[in-house]
Motif scaffolding. Structure first.
Motif, mmCIF file in Angstrom:
data_model
loop_
_atom_site.group_PDB
_atom_site.id
_atom_site.type_symbol
_atom_site.label_atom_id
_atom_site.label_comp_id
_atom_site.label_asym_id
_atom_site.label_seq_id
_atom_site.Cartn_x
_atom_site.Cartn_y
_atom_site.Cartn_z
ATOM 1 N N PHE B 56 1.297 -0.989 -0.500
ATOM 2 C CA PHE B 56 -0.007 -0.163 0.006
ATOM 3 C C PHE B 56 1.157 0.882 0.526
ATOM 4 N N ASP B 57 1.805 1.358 0.740
ATOM 5 C CA ASP B 57 2.562 2.248 0.567
ATOM 6 C C ASP B 57 3.460 2.812 -0.606
ATOM 7 N N LYS B 58 4.421 1.520 -1.150
ATOM 8 C CA LYS B 58 5.044 1.768 -2.098
ATOM 9 C C LYS B 58 4.034 2.369 -3.499
ATOM 10 N N ILE B 59 2.858 2.430 -3.492
ATOM 11 C CA ILE B 59 2.269 2.571 -4.299
ATOM 12 C C ILE B 59 1.656 4.534 -4.360
ATOM 13 N N PRO B 60 1.793 4.995 -5.025
ATOM 14 C CA PRO B 60 1.735 6.443 -5.500
ATOM 15 C C PRO B 60 0.144 6.780 -4.478
ATOM 16 N N GLU B 61 0.382 7.664 -4.010
ATOM 17 C CA GLU B 61 -0.923 8.321 -3.129
ATOM 18 C C GLU B 61 -2.152 8.772 -3.955
ATOM 19 N N PRO B 62 -3.077 8.460 -3.429
ATOM 20 C CA PRO B 62 -4.400 8.787 -4.318
ATOM 21 C C PRO B 62 -4.596 10.179 -4.533
ATOM 22 N N THR B 63 -5.352 10.866 -5.633
ATOM 23 C CA THR B 63 -6.248 11.868 -5.926
ATOM 24 C C THR B 63 -7.230 12.665 -4.386
ATOM 25 N N ASP B 64 -6.971 13.925 -4.656
ATOM 26 C CA ASP B 64 -8.560 13.809 -3.449
ATOM 27 C C ASP B 64 -9.124 13.269 -4.617
ATOM 28 N N GLU B 65 -9.625 13.816 -5.452
ATOM 29 C CA GLU B 65 -10.780 13.074 -6.654
ATOM 30 C C GLU B 65 -10.670 11.340 -6.239
ATOM 31 N N GLU B 66 -10.312 10.491 -6.263
ATOM 32 C CA GLU B 66 -9.648 9.271 -5.817
ATOM 33 C C GLU B 66 -10.441 9.293 -4.789
ATOM 34 N N ILE B 67 -10.245 9.780 -3.835
ATOM 35 C CA ILE B 67 -10.563 9.916 -2.051
ATOM 36 C C ILE B 67 -11.806 10.243 -2.302
ATOM 37 N N ASP B 68 -12.682 10.768 -2.995
ATOM 38 C CA ASP B 68 -13.713 11.432 -2.493
ATOM 39 C C ASP B 68 -15.084 10.189 -3.726
ATOM 40 N N MET B 69 -14.329 10.288 -4.867
ATOM 41 C CA MET B 69 -14.971 8.970 -5.319
ATOM 42 C C MET B 69 -15.380 7.312 -3.852
ATOM 43 N N LEU B 70 -14.048 7.560 -3.628
ATOM 44 C CA LEU B 70 -14.171 6.088 -2.651
ATOM 45 C C LEU B 70 -15.601 6.297 -2.046
ATOM 46 N N ASP B 71 -16.262 7.493 -1.401
ATOM 47 C CA ASP B 71 -17.215 7.473 -0.744
ATOM 48 C C ASP B 71 -18.620 6.709 -1.163
ATOM 49 N N GLU B 72 -18.130 6.214 -2.730
ATOM 50 C CA GLU B 72 -19.661 6.164 -3.447
ATOM 51 C C GLU B 72 -19.246 4.075 -3.186
ATOM 52 N N ALA B 73 -18.193 3.636 -3.139
ATOM 53 C CA ALA B 73 -17.551 2.201 -2.125
ATOM 54 C C ALA B 73 -18.203 1.999 -2.023
ATOM 55 N N PHE B 74 -18.431 0.612 -0.926
ATOM 56 C CA PHE B 74 -18.665 0.227 0.324
ATOM 57 C C PHE B 74 -17.286 -0.931 0.922
ATOM 58 N N GLY B 75 -17.395 -0.886 2.377
ATOM 59 C CA GLY B 75 -16.450 -1.611 2.916
ATOM 60 C C GLY B 75 -15.003 -1.072 3.110
ATOM 61 N N VAL B 76 -15.584 0.224 2.851
ATOM 62 C CA VAL B 76 -13.782 1.217 2.257
ATOM 63 C C VAL B 76 -12.688 1.075 3.988
ATOM 64 N N GLU B 77 -11.717 0.412 3.265
ATOM 65 C CA GLU B 77 -10.569 0.197 4.946
ATOM 66 C C GLU B 77 -9.749 0.985 4.865
ATOM 67 N N ASP B 78 -8.684 1.004 5.546
ATOM 68 C CA ASP B 78 -7.936 2.305 5.178
ATOM 69 C C ASP B 78 -6.585 1.213 3.844
ATOM 70 N N ASN B 79 -6.857 0.491 3.571
ATOM 71 C CA ASN B 79 -5.953 0.048 2.685
ATOM 72 C C ASN B 79 -7.193 -0.116 1.001
ATOM 73 N N SER B 80 -8.070 1.101 0.785
ATOM 74 C CA SER B 80 -8.674 0.375 0.205
ATOM 75 C C SER B 80 -7.852 1.832 -1.101
ATOM 76 N N ARG B 81 -7.922 0.996 -2.265
ATOM 77 C CA ARG B 81 -8.156 1.972 -3.475
ATOM 78 C C ARG B 81 -8.842 1.590 -4.408
#
Lengths: 341, 114
Positions: B56-81
């Motif tokens: 998880f820490d080795k890949i580039p960080e998510p953009t704000d847009e991706e973090i926002d979009m994760l709001d429409e995903a289910f079962g979001v965890e700290d390692n969600s992408r």
């Protein structure tokens, strides 16, 4: 039941391909009505990525989903297509003379000679959270939209989500609720900052609750919800709730098209590549919803399919009329239809 | 390079991945079974995956847009992408991702010829 609407063609889906079909059919003097489940034209382009650039539309090095939709609407305006939004096609019945009666979930009836399915990935419907037994509560305690506010009066309401729908309905339902709790996975919201401010003020005043969390389970009996189980970084907890409104955006589902007796291959409609006709004479399928050897799900493929489909549709609507192939550049006849001065 | 994908049923798939693509595109291309309905526009959250914690820490960080979009995903965890936002390159050779709930493709209506 409303009056029968008479038209040459009913197009199911007002995405880019459905819109361009109006143009090609219009050049051949066929009148179109379009039906779409969304509240606006453009399909995925308008719903999923209105601001995102598309780079593979011929002659547009870069255009946004909304930009493409707006240009298409401008292009088809001379043909006066009629739009019916917020409706799902519910039924399709073939008549003895080969024509069709198409009905919608809003009880409209269309009588037409040709049906064009341009439904893309299917109809947009609310995402159902993958929480066990949620289906049992749908329509009784779990709702994905608010059709009648009264359903929510004096109820313990739980709203889940962090976008405008979740925030707007929290604000709108709070005054009539027995209790209202908003749950979101994080303390940041995609919704309008002003709504977030109003929501936080209500929480401050003790008029509603906000919790960080995600749903894990539902409790209740006979479709009547009593409690929602949740979890967050601190552990598991539950909220007493008799109404649940989950807002997680939309997803696409094939819907009633699956029940029309058409041949299907993996939820796609197989067509020929001469006319883009389905297995049912008079019904065509264009754009992302169809499949054929070599199919590419590109908007430009759908445009091409629309043009060929239109000529086949013309032969069905006006079988005795001879069609002379013409170019818009040189045909005064076509230019007249396009209101070229 | 290779990516490892654990599907919704727990089956493990080792996929040969070309560089310069998106992890979602590779998963989709091998037909592992992922909805990914917006096609990679970071607009639907139906390509949600859990990235193996070691990676998880080795890949580039998510953009704000991706973090926002994760709001429409289910079962979001700290390692969600969102797997459409992870590019395949040498640095992720051997990564493991788990397909998250809510990203299953629509159930197929039985193929039929009328």
């Amino acid at each position: 039941m409303s009056e029968m609407i008479e038209t040459d063609v009913v197009i199911i889906g007002a995405g880019p391909v459905g819109l361009f079909a109006v143009f090609e059919l219009g050049l051949l003097d066929l009148k179109c009505h379009l039906i779409d489940i969304l509240d606006k034209p453009g399909g995925q382009c308008a719903e999923l990525y209105p601001e995102k650039p598309i780079y593979d539309i011929p002659a547009w090095p870069e255009i946004s989903g909304q930009g493409l939709t707006d240009r298409l609407l401008e292009q088809i305006a001379p043909f006066n297509p009629e739009f019916h939004y917020n409706r799902m096609v519910a039924g399709l019945e073939k008549q003895a003379d080969g024509s069709f009666i198409v009905t919608t979930d809003e009880d409209e009836k269309f009588h037409c000679k040709v049906v064009v399915i341009a439904a893309g990935g299917g109809s947009f419907q609310p995402k159902r959270p993958p929480v066990p037994t949620i289906e049992e509560y749908e329509g009784k305690s779990v709702f994905y939209s608010v059709r009648r506010m009264e359903e929510f009066r004096d109820q313990d309401i739980l709203i889940v989500g962090g976008g405008d729908s979740a925030l707007d309905w929290s604000l709108a339902l709070q005054p009539i609720a027995k209790s209202l709790t908003l749950v979101h996975r994080r303390d940041a919201f995609r919704g309008a900052p002003d709504s977030v401010k109003k929501m936080k003020a209500l929480v401050e005043e003790g008029k509603m609750n906000f919790s960080l969390g995600q749903m894990t389970g539902l409790e209740g009996e006979g479709g009547q919800l009593s409690k929602v189980n949740l979890k967050n970084a601190d552990g598991e907890f539950s909220v007493d709730a008799t109404r649940l409104l989950p807002f997680f955006g939309l997803t696409m589902k094939l819907g009633p098209i699956a029940d029309w007796g058409l041949n299907l291959e993996e939820n796609l409609i197989p067509v020929d590549t001469e006319k883009f006709a389905t297995s049912e004479p008079g019904i065509f399928a264009i754009g992302d919803i169809n499949t054929y050897p070599g199919k590419l799900k590109l908007i430009l493929s759908g445009f091409h399919e629309a043009a060929l489909m239109a000529h086949a549709a013309k032969a069905i609507v006006n079988p005795d009329e001879k069609v002379v192939f013409q170019y818009t550049t040189s045909s005064t006849n076509l230019q007249k239809k396009l209101n070229v001065k | 390079m290779k990516i490892n994908v654990v599907d919704h049923k727990g089956a493990h798939h080792e996929l040969e991945a070309p560089e310069g693509y998106r992890v979602m595109e590779v998963i989709r291309d091998y037909d592992v079974g992922i909805k990914a309905e917006c096609g990679g526009a970071c607009a639907c959250a139906t390509c949600h995956v859990y990235v193996d914690k070691e990676w998880f820490d080795k890949i580039p960080e998510p953009t704000d847009e991706e973090i926002d979009m994760l709001d429409e995903a289910f079962g979001v965890e700290d390692n969600s992408r969102l797997s459409c936002q992870i590019l395949t390159d040498d640095s992720i050779d051997g990564i493991t991702v788990y397909l998250a709930p809510g990203t299953e493709p629509e159930e197929k209506t039985g193929d039929r010829a009328a």
